[in-house]
Design a protein around this motif. Structure first.
Motif, short mmCIF file in Angstrom:
data_model
loop_
_atom_site.label_atom_id
_atom_site.label_comp_id
_atom_site.label_asym_id
_atom_site.label_seq_id
_atom_site.Cartn_x
_atom_site.Cartn_y
_atom_site.Cartn_z
N ALA A 127 37.78 38.18 32.44
CA ALA A 127 38.84 37.22 32.13
C ALA A 127 40.13 37.64 32.80
O ALA A 127 40.54 38.80 32.76
N GLY A 128 40.77 36.67 33.48
CA GLY A 128 42.05 36.93 34.13
C GLY A 128 41.95 37.39 35.56
O GLY A 128 42.95 37.39 36.28
N ALA A 129 40.76 37.78 36.01
CA ALA A 129 40.59 38.24 37.39
C ALA A 129 40.33 37.04 38.30
O ALA A 129 39.71 36.06 37.90
N HIS A 130 40.81 37.14 39.54
CA HIS A 130 40.69 36.00 40.46
C HIS A 130 40.00 36.35 41.77
O HIS A 130 39.78 35.48 42.59
N THR A 131 39.67 37.60 42.00
CA THR A 131 39.02 37.97 43.25
C THR A 131 37.85 38.88 42.98
O THR A 131 37.74 39.51 41.92
#
Length: 224
Positions: free
Chosen positions: A78-82
């Motif tokens: 959760a919250g990670a984008h890469t």
């Protein structure tokens, strides 16, 4: 063969060939809700998770696609984008940790021009391409996973689930907007076509008036 456990979705334990680099022990767990396939891979030079997901054109999720995203690592937290932050990213030779993902066609997966990236701890950059020799070995692993994915008996279910997941995320408003734009364009073209036809009719009538017998001089054709 399927493992017998308490997990709601069975895990397939399979041996895959990564010739000429040896065999791989694969534990494959499909997610029938999202269409992803979690692949835990162990071999003489590699260990870690690859997450396989059908690759779609967002404007046209084709449920028979052979395009494939192979994410290097598990589900994003959760919250990670890469992909840099994916847990359980594959570790090569105990030293190189892969990042990001690879997009390929499962029918022609053994392409050594694929770009494979790792977390570069020796510089300020988050990632760098792995050396060519390592890239060849990783590409062989990806090809073996892609072939397994393409041959799975639940492939159609996985692709359809992934297409539904994508549509639920992006909605249908983009497709409706595209159709509305095309309908407006067609209406404009129809009005333009009607105007052009009206102009052609007026031009044709003008020429007909000029060449009709009634438009000629009464003395036309008489001797002087």
């Amino acid at each position: 063969m399927p493992c017998t456990g308490s997990a709601p979705v069975p895990v397939d334990t399979i041996t895959l060939s990564a010739a000429p680099y040896g065999d791989l022990c694969l534990q494959a767990r499909p997610n029938p809700a999202t269409g992803t396939l979690r692949c835990l891979v162990r071999g003489t030079f590699i260990t870690g998770v690859f997450l396989l997901e059908p690759a779609f054109d967002c404007d046209n999720p084709d449920p028979v696609t052979t395009r494939l995203y192979i994410h290097h690592g598990d589900e994003l937290p959760a919250g990670a984008h890469t992909g840099t932050y994916r847990p359980h990213r594959p570790l090569i030779d105990g030293t190189i940790r892969l990042v990001d993902s690879t997009t390929l066609d499962a029918r022609t997966a053994r392409d050594h021009r694929l770009r494979i990236y790792h977390r570069d701890a020796t510089s300020s950059h988050r990632r760098a391409r792995v050396p060519a020799l390592i890239a060849r070995r990783v590409t062989t692993v990806l090809a073996a996973l892609a072939t397994h994915w393409l041959q799975r008996p639940d492939l159609d279910q996985l692709r359809r689930a992934a297409a539904r997941t994508l549509l639920q995320r992006i909605g249908l408003h983009r497709k409706r907007a595209t159709i509305a734009e095309l309908e407006a364009l067609i209406a404009d073209r129809r009005r333009e076509l009607a105007e052009q036809r009206a102009q052609l009719a007026r031009m044709t009538a003008l020429l007909a008036d000029h060449t009709s017998p009634s438009s000629r001089s009464p003395n036309t054709g008489q001797a002087a």
